[in-house]
Design a protein around this motif. Structure first.
Motif, PDB file in Angstrom:
ATOM      1  N   ARG A   1     -59.678 -29.719 -93.235  1.00 27.25           N
ATOM      2  CA  ARG A   1     -59.864 -30.208 -94.613  1.00 27.25           C
ATOM      3  C   ARG A   1     -58.664 -31.062 -95.045  1.00 27.25           C
ATOM      4  NH1 ARG A   1     -60.242 -25.275 -98.049  1.00 27.25           N
ATOM      5  NH2 ARG A   1     -58.016 -25.321 -97.716  1.00 27.25           N
ATOM      6  N   SER A   2     -57.445 -30.594 -94.773  1.00 25.91           N
ATOM      7  CA  SER A   2     -56.251 -31.365 -95.146  1.00 25.91           C
ATOM      8  C   SER A   2     -56.247 -32.700 -94.418  1.00 25.91           C
ATOM      9  CB  SER A   2     -54.969 -30.614 -94.777  1.00 25.91           C
ATOM     10  OG  SER A   2     -54.930 -29.381 -95.399  1.00 25.91           O
ATOM     11  N   HIS A   3     -56.636 -32.660 -93.143  1.00 28.39           N
ATOM     12  CA  HIS A   3     -56.651 -33.889 -92.346  1.00 28.39           C
ATOM     13  C   HIS A   3     -57.610 -34.904 -92.971  1.00 28.39           C
ATOM     14  CE1 HIS A   3     -56.388 -36.383 -88.781  1.00 28.39           C
ATOM     15  NE2 HIS A   3     -57.706 -36.430 -88.755  1.00 28.39           N
ATOM     16  N   HIS A   4     -58.843 -34.440 -93.297  1.00 27.53           N
ATOM     17  CA  HIS A   4     -59.846 -35.355 -93.859  1.00 27.53           C
ATOM     18  C   HIS A   4     -59.417 -35.870 -95.229  1.00 27.53           C
ATOM     19  CE1 HIS A   4     -62.611 -35.161 -90.644  1.00 27.53           C
ATOM     20  NE2 HIS A   4     -62.881 -33.879 -90.775  1.00 27.53           N
ATOM     21  N   ALA A   5     -58.775 -34.989 -96.022  1.00 28.11           N
ATOM     22  CA  ALA A   5     -58.369 -35.398 -97.374  1.00 28.11           C
ATOM     23  C   ALA A   5     -57.085 -36.216 -97.342  1.00 28.11           C
ATOM     24  CB  ALA A   5     -58.186 -34.156 -98.252  1.00 28.11           C
ATOM     25  N   GLY A   6     -56.434 -36.278 -96.178  1.00 20.96           N
ATOM     26  CA  GLY A   6     -55.171 -37.006 -96.076  1.00 20.96           C
ATOM     27  C   GLY A   6     -54.050 -36.303 -96.830  1.00 20.96           C
ATOM     28  N   THR A   7     -54.182 -34.977 -97.031  1.00 21.15           N
ATOM     29  CA  THR A   7     -53.133 -34.232 -97.751  1.00 21.15           C
ATOM     30  C   THR A   7     -52.277 -33.448 -96.758  1.00 21.15           C
ATOM     31  OG1 THR A   7     -54.713 -32.453 -98.086  1.00 21.15           O
ATOM     32  CG2 THR A   7     -54.401 -33.959 -99.924  1.00 21.15           C
ATOM     33  N   GLU A   8     -51.073 -33.120 -97.206  1.00 19.91           N
ATOM     34  CA  GLU A   8     -50.154 -32.376 -96.348  1.00 19.91           C
ATOM     35  C   GLU A   8     -50.569 -30.907 -96.280  1.00 19.91           C
ATOM     36  OE1 GLU A   8     -45.414 -33.193 -95.971  1.00 19.91           O
ATOM     37  OE2 GLU A   8     -46.257 -32.753 -97.930  1.00 19.91           O
ATOM     38  N   ILE A   9     -50.319 -30.287 -95.135  1.00 25.92           N
ATOM     39  CA  ILE A   9     -50.545 -28.843 -95.022  1.00 25.92           C
ATOM     40  C   ILE A   9     -49.438 -28.139 -95.816  1.00 25.92           C
ATOM     41  CG2 ILE A   9     -50.549 -26.936 -93.370  1.00 25.92           C
ATOM     42  CD1 ILE A   9     -51.618 -28.900 -91.309  1.00 25.92           C
ATOM     43  N   ASP A  10     -49.812 -27.202 -96.722  1.00 25.96           N
ATOM     44  CA  ASP A  10     -48.790 -26.633 -97.608  1.00 25.96           C
ATOM     45  C   ASP A  10     -47.941 -25.570 -96.906  1.00 25.96           C
ATOM     46  OD1 ASP A  10     -49.891 -24.008 -98.020  1.00 25.96           O
ATOM     47  OD2 ASP A  10     -51.304 -24.835 -99.480  1.00 25.96           O
ATOM     48  N   ARG A  11     -46.938 -25.057 -97.635  1.00 28.49           N
ATOM     49  CA  ARG A  11     -45.937 -24.162 -97.027  1.00 28.49           C
ATOM     50  C   ARG A  11     -46.575 -22.893 -96.459  1.00 28.49           C
ATOM     51  NH1 ARG A  11     -42.634 -20.102 -98.622  1.00 28.49           N
ATOM     52  NH2 ARG A  11     -43.734 -19.991-100.606  1.00 28.49           N
ATOM     53  N   LEU A  12     -47.576 -22.341 -97.148  1.00 26.60           N
ATOM     54  CA  LEU A  12     -48.199 -21.107 -96.675  1.00 26.60           C
ATOM     55  C   LEU A  12     -49.133 -21.370 -95.498  1.00 26.60           C
ATOM     56  CD1 LEU A  12     -47.759 -18.229 -98.002  1.00 26.60           C
ATOM     57  CD2 LEU A  12     -47.000 -20.108 -99.405  1.00 26.60           C
ATOM     58  N   GLU A  13     -49.827 -22.515 -95.552  1.00 26.16           N
ATOM     59  CA  GLU A  13     -50.723 -22.864 -94.435  1.00 26.16           C
ATOM     60  C   GLU A  13     -49.934 -23.061 -93.148  1.00 26.16           C
ATOM     61  OE1 GLU A  13     -54.473 -25.283 -96.397  1.00 26.16           O
ATOM     62  OE2 GLU A  13     -52.493 -26.193 -96.426  1.00 26.16           O
ATOM     63  N   ARG A  14     -48.633 -23.383 -93.274  1.00 20.76           N
ATOM     64  CA  ARG A  14     -47.799 -23.596 -92.082  1.00 20.76           C
ATOM     65  C   ARG A  14     -47.364 -22.302 -91.427  1.00 20.76           C
ATOM     66  NH1 ARG A  14     -44.600 -29.144 -92.907  1.00 20.76           N
ATOM     67  NH2 ARG A  14     -46.365 -30.131 -93.932  1.00 20.76           N
ATOM     68  N   GLU A  15     -47.623 -21.166 -92.089  1.00 20.93           N
ATOM     69  CA  GLU A  15     -47.248 -19.883 -91.476  1.00 20.93           C
ATOM     70  C   GLU A  15     -48.055 -19.670 -90.192  1.00 20.93           C
ATOM     71  OE1 GLU A  15     -44.959 -17.722 -92.170  1.00 20.93           O
ATOM     72  OE2 GLU A  15     -44.259 -18.486 -94.102  1.00 20.93           O
ATOM     73  N   SER A  16     -47.566 -18.754 -89.356  1.00 18.86           N
ATOM     74  CA  SER A  16     -48.167 -18.543 -88.031  1.00 18.86           C
ATOM     75  C   SER A  16     -49.556 -17.910 -88.128  1.00 18.86           C
ATOM     76  CB  SER A  16     -47.265 -17.607 -87.222  1.00 18.86           C
ATOM     77  OG  SER A  16     -47.293 -16.325 -87.840  1.00 18.86           O
ATOM     78  N   LEU A  17     -50.260 -18.003 -87.003  1.00 10.16           N
ATOM     79  CA  LEU A  17     -51.565 -17.340 -86.917  1.00 10.16           C
ATOM     80  C   LEU A  17     -51.412 -15.841 -87.152  1.00 10.16           C
ATOM     81  CD1 LEU A  17     -54.572 -17.406 -86.266  1.00 10.16           C
ATOM     82  CD2 LEU A  17     -53.986 -17.366 -83.829  1.00 10.16           C
ATOM     83  N   ASP A  18     -50.349 -15.244 -86.635  1.00 11.60           N
ATOM     84  CA  ASP A  18     -50.123 -13.806 -86.839  1.00 11.60           C
ATOM     85  C   ASP A  18     -49.971 -13.467 -88.324  1.00 11.60           C
ATOM     86  OD1 ASP A  18     -50.379 -12.823 -84.389  1.00 11.60           O
ATOM     87  OD2 ASP A  18     -48.243 -12.403 -84.032  1.00 11.60           O
ATOM     88  N   PHE A  19     -49.262 -14.312 -89.047  1.00  6.92           N
ATOM     89  CA  PHE A  19     -49.101 -14.107 -90.493  1.00  6.92           C
ATOM     90  C   PHE A  19     -50.488 -14.073 -91.147  1.00  6.92           C
ATOM     91  CE2 PHE A  19     -48.758 -15.742 -94.816  1.00  6.92           C
ATOM     92  CZ  PHE A  19     -47.673 -15.060 -95.350  1.00  6.92           C
ATOM     93  N   HIS A  20     -51.330 -15.046 -90.810  1.00  3.81           N
ATOM     94  CA  HIS A  20     -52.648 -15.119 -91.443  1.00  3.81           C
ATOM     95  C   HIS A  20     -53.552 -13.976 -90.993  1.00  3.81           C
ATOM     96  CE1 HIS A  20     -51.888 -18.776 -93.668  1.00  3.81           C
ATOM     97  NE2 HIS A  20     -51.208 -19.193 -92.618  1.00  3.81           N
ATOM     98  N   ARG A  21     -53.335 -13.485 -89.769  1.00  4.49           N
ATOM     99  CA  ARG A  21     -54.085 -12.289 -89.345  1.00  4.49           C
ATOM    100  C   ARG A  21     -53.677 -11.084 -90.192  1.00  4.49           C
ATOM    101  NH1 ARG A  21     -53.528 -13.466 -82.988  1.00  4.49           N
ATOM    102  NH2 ARG A  21     -55.510 -14.537 -82.692  1.00  4.49           N
ATOM    103  N   ARG A  22     -52.394 -10.980 -90.511  1.00  2.00           N
ATOM    104  CA  ARG A  22     -51.942  -9.848 -91.348  1.00  2.00           C
ATOM    105  C   ARG A  22     -52.486  -9.984 -92.773  1.00  2.00           C
ATOM    106  NH1 ARG A  22     -47.063 -10.892 -88.527  1.00  2.00           N
ATOM    107  NH2 ARG A  22     -46.023 -11.792 -90.349  1.00  2.00           N
ATOM    108  N   VAL A  23     -52.584 -11.218 -93.265  1.00  2.00           N
ATOM    109  CA  VAL A  23     -53.187 -11.423 -94.595  1.00  2.00           C
ATOM    110  C   VAL A  23     -54.625 -10.895 -94.575  1.00  2.00           C
ATOM    111  CG1 VAL A  23     -53.966 -13.125 -96.296  1.00  2.00           C
ATOM    112  CG2 VAL A  23     -51.771 -13.458 -95.139  1.00  2.00           C
TER     113      VAL A  23
END
Ligand code: TMP
Length: 210
Positions: A148-170
């Motif tokens: 979605r960020s790629h298509h919208a031409g927007t930057e990936i935000d600070r939280l989206e940059r966290e690791s896959l493991d971080f998002h698995r814990r979320v």
């Protein structure tokens, strides 16, 4: 009749699409609806959102991150959510206190019980009547949000940059919260089509209004 409904899920879970679809359906039934989001929803909290999400500011201390989310919530609650509920609006909020428990608690490692007390303070003890959790694997959610960020031409935000493991814990944190409060949470399979999920959401919410 006022109702406070929060939408939760990992990145890319489709909750922001679903909140708009539910708002349209409720408005078509002549309900007074406000759609808002966290962090943000009012000028002060929008400024805090900018501080929290901009990627290139160096590492943020976990306690600073936690208190910024809570500060945004306290202002949003006082300025937008409580006045709307007092006027009998249905408030649809894209993320709320469960996000802090899932992200800063389960994923970042701050004690979830301590976060519970701080959330209680920031919200003056107000809690959602209903929380809709949009559920999908972290890999798929991150893939969707990066696309979605790629298509919208927007930057990936600070939280989206966290690791896959971080998002698995979320994700795991959200599932534990939902299991602990089955009366407040409704969980939706976010891998279904937008239309299927929207129909399931409407079927869960609309009967509560009659
Ligand atoms: P959004 O992408 O849903 O607008 O949310 C912004 C980001 O902030 C998202 O990565 C989740 C994160 N977040 C927290 O870490 N803690 C919170 O309390 C809230 C409300 C959001």
């Amino acid at each position: 009749m006022s109702l406070f409904i929060t939408f939760e899920g990992i990145e890319g879970s489709g909750k922001s699409t679903q909140i708009l679809l539910l708002a349209e359906k409720l408005k078509a039934l002549n309900h007074a609806v406000i759609v808002t989001r966290e962090p943000g929803g009012c000028p002060l909290a929008d400024q805090i959102r900018h501080l929290l999400l901009q990627p290139d500011q160096g590492p943020m201390a976990p306690a600073a991150e936690l208190f910024l989310y809570l500060a945004a919530r306290a202002q949003h609650m006082q300025e937008i959510i409580l006045p709307a509920l007092e006027k009998n609006f249905i408030v649809l909020c894209d993320r709320f206190s469960d996000a802090t428990t899932a992200y800063q608690g389960f994923a970042r490692g701050i004690d979830p019980t301590f976060i519970g007390s701080l959330n209680h303070f920031a919200t003056s003890g107000h809690r959602p009547d209903l929380t809709l959790l949009f559920e999908l694997p972290a890999e798929e959610g991150l893939r969707r949000s990066r696309r979605r960020s790629h298509h919208a031409g927007t930057e990936i935000d600070r939280l989206e940059r966290e690791s896959l493991d971080f998002h698995r814990r979320v994700r795991e944190g959200y599932l534990r919260l939902a299991a602990g409060e089955p009366d407040r949470f409704r969980t939706f399979d976010a891998t279904l089509t937008v239309e299927e999920i929207s129909a399931a959401v409407a079927a869960a919410v609309i009967p509560l209004l009659s």
